[in-house]
Design a protein around this motif. Structure first.
Motif: not given
Length: 263
Positions: A238-250
């Motif tokens: 309910n708090v976090v529905d999407t996680i985006i993991f970044m690496e080297s600007g992408e």
């Protein structure tokens, strides 16, 4: 324009980190080592120029540390006895990207703009998290939405239409009241570190606010672990529905969270 950061320390050669996230090298900038007097003079000049520039401010000032936002430069000054010698670090944002320049798949772009109400952007230091978060914030602004940020220190490069709040100048609970009463459409929470940060993000999200959080994590699962110790497991989707993991600007990985109950 190609220098990510500047590293000055008494008794050492000045160094510059040149390149871009994921592809940089540390370059010696002078044949002369810095003295204590050099460092004190630099620190004094930084403080004086910051005070007279209307677009600059001293974010934190204690007996041994000073954090300055001078125009688009974040400057951290550390003095003895906290450090074993004078040290100044200057961080310089290289480029402000738009969301379109990331060339996101259509379904992910649609999710960010319309479905993701509890978005967390994570990655290691220098992976491009804050740059991507800024691009999302400007995209929301372009879509005629009210966007506000919570930062510590304030260093995101954003237009004047976006109000940037600092956690360093408010009492406990004051930021919560400001954001709930002003009712922005989207809130960008940069550099979530401490338990009060996660509690504020959780409280605002459960209160119906659309949140974008930025935090350090070596792997996407580490971002969930940061929440696990602070809120009940059943509340996390309910708090976090999407996680985006970044690496080297992408963007390297995208995860969505849901709760499944089974025997």
């Amino acid at each position: 324009d190609t220098t990510m950061s500047l590293h000055l320390r008494e008794g050492c050669y000045p160094l510059g980190k040149k390149g871009r996230p994921g592809a940089w090298e540390l370059v010696q900038l002078s044949d002369k080592k810095l003295t204590t007097e050099d460092m004190q003079e630099y620190a004094k000049e930084i403080a004086e120029k910051t005070r007279i520039d209307p677009r600059s401010f001293i974010e934190i000032s204690t007996r041994c540390t000073t954090i300055v936002q001078y125009k688009n430069l974040r400057i951290v000054i550390v003095r003895p006895p906290v450090a074993d010698g004078w040290e100044i670090t200057v961080v310089h944002p290289l480029k402000q990207l738009t969301l379109e320049e990331y060339k996101l798949p259509e379904d992910l772009l649609e999710r960010i703009k319309t479905k993701a109400r509890g978005l967390v952007i994570c990655g290691e230091t220098g992976s491009g998290k804050s740059t991507f978060a800024s691009a999302i914030g400007m995209s929301f602004l372009k879509d005629k939405k009210i966007v506000k940020t919570v930062e510590s220190p304030r260093d995101l490069q954003l237009p004047d239409d976006i109000t940037q709040y600092s956690k360093n100048f408010v009492r406990e609970g004051e930021m919560h009241d400001i954001l709930l009463l002003s009712r922005p459409d989207n809130i960008l929470f940069d550099e979530m570190r401490s338990t009060p940060d996660f509690e504020l993000y959780t409280d605002l999200r459960l209160g119906g606010s659309n949140m974008i959080g930025v935090l350090h994590a070596a792997q996407p699962i580490d971002a969930i672990q940061r929440f696990l110790s602070r809120i009940e497991t059943g509340l996390i989707p309910n708090v976090v529905d999407t996680i985006i993991f970044m690496e080297s600007g992408e963007i390297k990985k995208v995860f969505t969270l849901r709760m499944v109950v089974k025997m």
